[in-house]
Design a protein around this motif. Structure first.
Motif, mmCIF file in Angstrom:
data_model
loop_
_atom_site.group_PDB
_atom_site.id
_atom_site.type_symbol
_atom_site.label_atom_id
_atom_site.label_comp_id
_atom_site.label_asym_id
_atom_site.label_seq_id
_atom_site.Cartn_x
_atom_site.Cartn_y
_atom_site.Cartn_z
ATOM 1 N N TYR A 1 0.840 -1.193 0.000
ATOM 2 C CA TYR A 1 0.000 0.000 0.000
ATOM 3 C C TYR A 1 0.879 1.248 0.000
ATOM 4 N N HIS A 2 0.512 2.173 -0.878
ATOM 5 C CA HIS A 2 1.258 3.422 -0.966
ATOM 6 C C HIS A 2 0.293 4.581 -0.826
ATOM 7 N N ALA A 3 0.701 5.579 -0.065
ATOM 8 C CA ALA A 3 -0.148 6.759 0.123
ATOM 9 C C ALA A 3 0.655 8.003 -0.242
ATOM 10 N N LEU B 1 -6.145 3.599 -6.119
ATOM 11 C CA LEU B 1 -7.272 3.453 -5.187
ATOM 12 C C LEU B 1 -7.831 4.839 -4.939
ATOM 13 N N ALA B 2 -9.066 5.052 -5.347
ATOM 14 C CA ALA B 2 -9.717 6.344 -5.108
ATOM 15 C C ALA B 2 -10.708 6.162 -3.957
ATOM 16 N N GLY C 1 -12.760 3.616 -3.678
ATOM 17 C CA GLY C 1 -12.791 2.189 -3.363
ATOM 18 C C GLY C 1 -14.151 1.533 -3.493
ATOM 19 N N VAL D 1 -12.813 -1.992 -4.386
ATOM 20 C CA VAL D 1 -12.655 -2.901 -3.246
ATOM 21 C C VAL D 1 -13.579 -4.118 -3.317
ATOM 22 N N LEU E 1 -11.822 -6.541 -5.426
ATOM 23 C CA LEU E 1 -10.696 -7.152 -4.718
ATOM 24 C C LEU E 1 -11.201 -8.185 -3.712
ATOM 25 N N LEU F 1 -1.367 -1.036 -4.356
ATOM 26 C CA LEU F 1 -2.454 -0.067 -4.453
ATOM 27 C C LEU F 1 -1.893 1.317 -4.162
ATOM 28 N N ASP G 1 -2.957 4.790 -3.194
ATOM 29 C CA ASP G 1 -4.099 5.519 -2.645
ATOM 30 C C ASP G 1 -3.936 7.009 -2.906
ATOM 31 N N ARG H 1 -17.697 8.186 0.098
ATOM 32 C CA ARG H 1 -16.346 7.728 -0.259
ATOM 33 C C ARG H 1 -16.077 7.820 -1.760
#
Lengths: 770, 156, 292
Positions: free
Chosen positions: C8-10, C31-32, C34, C38, C41, C51, C53, C109
């Motif tokens: 996971y990357h932010a 990943l916007a 989700g 999601v 996934l 992902l 984010d 979201r």
């Protein structure tokens, strides 16, 4: 001797609510045990295939994976496998824990992965390599009897069983000579109970004992079934349920996956948790309602019924649970319904297919009402008689009961005519017909549909015929009532507390109940067949009587009064006519437990008793009428339900709010079954509705406000209470179908196939217009 | 790859080292022991897993716990009245038989709490539309709709 | 139903996000909100090793209505758009389409960028973007480019976005004058994906002739569509002379890939499609007529 009703019959607020509202309920997935491991099933992706080698090496190599079990590992562990409600002698259908030899439906469990958590277990399941050699599947039960392929080798023509008979010569001549003979094939699609909580179980094997937490309607059956299955003593198993998130029949008996968990826990000497996910639930937890019937009614020139027959065929999938053949007999037996039908017959055939097995669902026999009520409306239109008028000519009246229907079903204590008239009057039927006419002139299509039905509740067949209770007045005067329970939302805790408080003259705040733990609560069959209200009332009544007698004796001794002059109310005992002479139940309990010299001579110590109620009637009949009005948009086929009225007779009500809630829930499930829900398969046996994006449940925007009328006709039995849990799902589908058909009647549309999706409605209109 | 996350849950700081794929729902249930948030579908339709994320009602099965790092989460357990009793919304559900089995209930209570906070006097249509993202199988929605109406009326 | 493992990357900036996408290639996914990704996934219908984010990139948020076009950052949530007073006044069609998206919990979201990039042909925002001739701003390792909506949607769930692209904003032109806007959608249940839907924007001149009319279609093809033949028939027509039913029929005629599934055949969808176009036209033209 029964108590004065202070709580029974009133809208007591539920005692289950505070914990559930605050998130402190205990559902099976909330159970955490030391060393608990997680299970995921490997399931067949193909509807039918020879099952070859299973290579679990890659799965086992994943860190955190403890075991991968197949049929070879656990199936031989089965000692006996049968359900108490069916008994061991029915010709039950196959039910292997894991698939062996052949996989028989998409979702058929082939292997079981045990890992540290569900994420890992799913990773491992993806790595299990299974060799499938595809075989041609039997997907459509309608043609399965003519198929070359067999779902189970032992069942020729894919027939699981058949009961009853085709139209007899006698009945045939009744039909032939009748002024009107209406014969319609009616088809209902597969749909399913879909409780919001999926299936699940935690099974913990320690030493030589198994403790099971289950999402179930019957903890005692979980214990008995598993004991037989594993070849251990019933007293080596404890089954616990605290909160279960809906059952509706799907959780009435343990199924193959629960068998696997029990076997695996014992084999691995471990604690295993299996929580079904939603896709599994839609694919493998079972389907219901998939059936059709060739339905026939014959009428004289005045529209009075002279004969009826239904030739019913139902899809039982590959692995039905429980044995489906006998329960289908109810479809045939009940087909005449609450009408005057002098001659009748029925046949039912259960057919296998390579799809998810048939499981019980609220009013499993409800097809009898679908077929009958839909046919009556069709017949009415063909005979140019108003459907309501047709029913008025044929509904059995109060003075005709008790009577047996033409199939031998013994009706009594029911009020079909009264509920019919009450529901129509709540609607103002005449006024609706006027509105309908005006709307039609303005190019809008409104319709009204009804369904009147009878249902046998509280069936006293052996497994369900008794219910036990233990009541303890504790040393401080508080009361605990212990019952098997099995509530999956049916408010049995509240019912138990209401009934006990009344039976002992105790304040409701002083009573609590403990349910659903086989180590603690007396045997009970669980919820099913709309039995719990009556049976719990019986169990509480029998048990409380014993304690009440002791309370009264001690109170009389304490207050130097005659036993007959003692009254119990508000957790106190009073001397009639002398309001200042009173002792508290706490004081009485103190004497009972700790002060032997103040007890009447010969009275046992303590205030604790157990008793078992035996149902006296084979069944308690309930009935209702559902009336539905709708508008159909003929361009899109959209159906909007306008008003929905239920007039029901479940006898006196323990709690009217609970009764209405049960009716509402069942009704909306019935609405869903007609307009939205469909467990569909493609031609290769692949399920098409495997998530909530495709399997559509009704939401708050899809349901009308439900209006209730109550008729109260006591049944023989404790309190006169009858069952009410299943009726909504029986009465709703026909009322909705008939309303839509009525809205489209000017097109000459006859509705005989479900579901009624907007697209299908448009098809019906377009076909009728050609 | 594991990541450390810290979030506030019902006012309490929670720190944990987790896999990124752990959903917020599972984080709450397993790492925080808050089992009131339920899993009904795990694909974002049923609403049983609804929680408030920085005050907004969201499906916690569609949020990864790592995405809630540094945020505030309120679960059903955090909605009770300060004295541990029922909130106004919870009370309305109880008085109107808005629950039977209770499995969908936390999701509804959280959603309704957010709905009424942002729209204290919804019309009948707005109530139904606002509830349409939560599924119930027991009540037929009758008691739930009545509960929302009662809770909004009580605000007067 | 648990997803497969991923890193996971932010990232804090768009440039960082693009760089991560370029680095990890087809093993990475944006990943916007989700709300679409999601579930896929969780069902293991798809999986990615990484992902990325975009939720922490503040430059991707915001609604700028200060010009003739409204520029909306890709990570602006549907709920923010629903609440936005500026959108309500400057982009009525977008504002009216938003409540049709799922349920309010989804909109809390879900993002406009995510919806456009996911490109579900039955979704509302792609149809609105196409109807209003929106421009989509895309950042790649090579720089920034703008793609008109008419070119953006290339096929079923496919867009002009390459693996290493990030959709950063969408610009939607305001319409001025005597305008009307409507969205009509038919779905199985409230909040479900449309079986067929129509988004209409119309501008009338002072004599009630159609100066321009754009008709978008959702649920009726592999991508959102513009009903160009129906639009052509409406040009310069007097509102009273328009046969709304004919407009609906014309909108359906050229369609070649109308879906057929459990909810209905292609013919059924055309029938419903014609009806929603007709209804949307009526509503929008009535509003335009009433406008000063």
């Amino acid at each position: 001797m029964s108590g004065a009703a202070r709580y029974t019959g009133t809208r007591v607020q539920r005692i289950e609510d505070p914990r559930l509202l605050q998130g402190y309920g205990t559902f099976v997935d909330d159970i955490v045990r030391p060393g608990m491991l997680h299970v995921c099933f490997v399931r067949s992706p193909i509807a039918r295939a020879r099952l070859g080698a299973i290579d679990a090496s890659a799965a086992l190599a994943l860190p955190g994976v403890h075991a991968v079990l197949t049929a070879a590992d656990i199936n031989p562990g089965v000692y006996e496998q049968w359900y108490s409600m069916m008994g061991k002698d029915v010709p039950d259908t196959p039910r292997p824990p894991l698939a062996v030899g052949e996989v028989r439906f998409v979702g058929d469990p082939v292997a079981l992965v045990v890992a540290d958590n569900r994420y890992l277990a799913e990773d491992a399941a993806d790595l299990v390599v299974v060799d499938y050699d595809p075989l041609p599947p039997v997907v459509d039960y309608v043609t399965a009897q003519e198929s070359d392929a067999l779902v189970h080798d032992a069942y020729a023509a894919n027939v699981a069983g058949s009961l009853g008979a085709a139209v007899s010569d006698e009945l045939a001549s009744v039909f032939a000579s009748a002024a009107h003979h209406v014969q319609v094939p009616i088809y209902q699609q597969a749909y399913a109970p879909v409780p919001m909580e999926t299936r699940g179980m935690v099974a913990e094997w320690v030493g030589d004992e198994l403790t099971v937490w289950a999402a179930t309607q019957a903890p005692h059956e979980v214990r008995m079934f598993l004991a037989r299955l594993l070849g251990i003593g019933e007293h080596q198993i404890r089954a616990i349920m605290r909160d279960t998130g809906g059952g509706f029949g799907q959780k009435v008996v343990p199924m193959r996956e629960e068998m696997c968990i029990g076997l695996a826990a014992m084999k691995l000497r471990a604690c295993l948790k299996w929580i079904e996910d939603r896709r599994e639930n839609l694919v493998a937890a079972g389907m219901s309602r998939h059936e059709h019937g060739d339905a026939q009614f014959a009428f004289d020139a005045d529209g009075r019924i002279v004969g009826a027959h239904i030739d019913h065929v139902q899809d039982v999938g590959a692995y039905p649970t429980p044995w489906p053949v006998g329960t289908a007999a109810a479809v045939g037996m009940l087909f005449p319904g609450p009408y005057r039908v002098p001659a009748a017959g029925w046949r039912t055939t259960s057919v296998f297919s390579n799809t998810s097995g048939r499981s019980a669902y609220r009013g499993p026999w409800q097809f009898e009402s679908v077929a009958r009520e839909v046919l009556l409306d069709i017949a009415a239109r063909r005979m140019a008689i108003d459907p309501v008028e047709l029913r008025r000519r044929n509904l059995l009246r109060r003075d005709e009961f008790p009577c047996s229907n033409a199939n031998g079903m013994p009706y009594s204590d029911v009020t079909p005519t009264e509920t019919f008239e009450q529901a129509l009057s709540i609607l103002d039927y005449e006024q609706f017909r006027k509105e309908q006419e005006q709307a039609r002139a303005a190019g809008r299509y409104l319709g009204v549909g009804t369904c009147t039905y009878l249902e046998p509740t509280t069936a006293a067949m052996p497994y369900y015929g008794t219910e036990g209770a233990t009541i303890r007045v504790e040393p401080s005067g508080k009361v605990n009532v212990y019952l098997a329970g099995g509530s999956t939302g049916n408010s049995l805790e509240t019912a138990a507390v209401q009934l006990t408080a009344d039976a002992l003259g105790v304040d409701i705040a002083d009573v609590r109940t403990i349910q659903g733990d086989t180590a603690v609560t007396p045997f009970g069959g669980g919820t099913g067949g709309s039995r719990s209200g009556s049976m719990i009332a019986g169990a509480v009544g029998e048990t409380a009587a014993i304690i009440r007698e002791r309370i009264v004796s001690i109170a009389a001794e304490m207050m130097e009064a005659a036993v007959d002059d003692i009254e119990l109310a508000g957790s106190r005992a009073f001397v009639r006519g002398s309001p200042t002479d009173t002792v508290s139940l706490a004081d009485i309990a103190d004497v009972a437990y700790f002060q032997p010299f103040k007890r009447p001579a010969g009275l046992p110590a303590g205030l604790e008793a157990s008793a078992r109620y035996q149902a006296q009637s084979m069944m308690l009949w309930a009935n209702a009428t559902h009336v539905c009005t709708c508008e159909v948009d003929i361009t899109t086929g959209a159906v909007t339900l306008l008003r929905y009225i239920v007039s029901e007779d479940c006898g006196p009500m323990i709690n009217p709010t609970v009764v209405e809630g049960q009716i509402a829930g069942g009704t909306v499930q019935g609405i869903g079954g007609v307009l939205f829900e469909h467990l569909a398969y493609d031609d290769d046996g692949n399920p098409l509705t495997t998530t909530f994006m495709d399997y559509l449940l009704p939401t708050a925007t899809d349901v009308p406000a439900i209006e209730y009328g109550h008729v109260e006709t006591p049944a023989p039995g404790p309190g006169g209470f009858k069952g009410v849990g299943e009726g909504g799902a029986i009465g709703a589908p026909p009322a909705v179908i008939n309303a839509v058909a009525d809205a489209l009647s000017s097109f000459g549309v006859e509705i005989t196939r479900l579901p009624l999706t907007p697209a299908r409605i448009v098809d019906l209109i377009e076909s009728a217009q050609k | 790859m594991q990541r450390e996350v810290e979030m506030t849950v019902n006012g309490t700081a929670r720190r944990n080292t987790i896999e990124p794929r752990l959903t917020l729902a599972d984080f709450l249930r397993e790492r925080c022991g808050l089992t009131g948030t339920h899993l009904g579908c795990e694909h974002g339709v049923c609403g049983a897993c609804t929680v408030l994320l920085d005050g907004e009602a969201v499906r916690s099965c569609l949020v990864f716990a790592v995405q809630a790092d540094g945020r505030e989460v309120t679960t059903i357990e955090g909605l009770s009245a300060p004295d541990g009793g029922l909130s106004q919304v919870q009370e309305a559900f109880r008085e109107n038989h808005g629950l039977q089995c209770g499995f969908c209930t936390p999701g509804f209570v959280v959603s309704v709490t957010a709905l009424l906070r942002d729209n204290p006097h919804p019309s009948d249509e707005q109530i139904r539309a606002g509830l349409s993202g939560n599924l119930c199988r027991c009540t037929g929605y009758q008691g739930i709709i009545a509960a929302v109406r009662a809770a909004s009326d009580a605000e007067h | 139903m648990k997803p497969t493992a991923f890193d996971y990357h932010a990232p804090a900036t768009t440039a960082e996000a693009v760089s991560l996408l370029a680095q990890h290639g087809d093993g990475a996914k944006v990943l916007a909100g989700g709300q679409s990704l999601v579930p896929l996934l969780a069902l293991r219908l798809t999986s990615f090793d990484h992902l990325i984010d975009l939720g922490g990139i503040s430059e991707l948020q915001g609604i700028d209505a200060s010009n003739g076009s409204v520029r909306i950052g890709a990570m602006t949530t549907q709920a923010a758009i629903e609440r936005s007073v500026e959108v309500a006044s400057a982009l009525p069609l977008l504002a009216r389409a938003t409540p049709f998206i799922g349920h309010f919990q989804i909109r809390n979201r879900g993002t406009i960028g995510g919806s456009l990039a996911h490109a579900d042909p039955a979704a509302e925002y792609p149809a609105v973007a196409l109807t209003l001739d929106a421009e989509l701003e895309i950042v790649s390792p090579q720089g920034t480019r703008t793609v008109p909506a008419s070119q953006f949607f290339t096929g079923l769930w496919s867009t002009e976005l390459e693996e290493d692209n990030v959709l950063t904003a969408v610009k939607l032109p305001r319409w001025s004058g005597r305008c009307g806007f409507a969205i009509e959608e038919f779905a199985r249940r409230h909040g479900d994906f449309a079986i067929a839907g129509a988004t209409v924007a119309v501008e009338l001149d002072g004599d009630d002739h159609v100066r321009r009319c754009h008709i978008g279609l959702l649920g009726l093809g592999a991508t959102p569509e513009r009903a160009t033949e129906a639009e052509a028939a409406l040009m310069n027509a007097h509102v009273d002379a328009v046969d709304a039913g004919e407009i609906g029929r014309l909108a359906m005629e050229p369609l070649e890939s109308v879906p057929s599934d459990l909810h209905g055949s292609a013919d059924y969808r055309r029938r419903v499609g014609a009806a929603v176009v007709e209804r949307a036209w009526r509503t929008a033209s009535k509003e335009a007529r009433g406008a000063a």
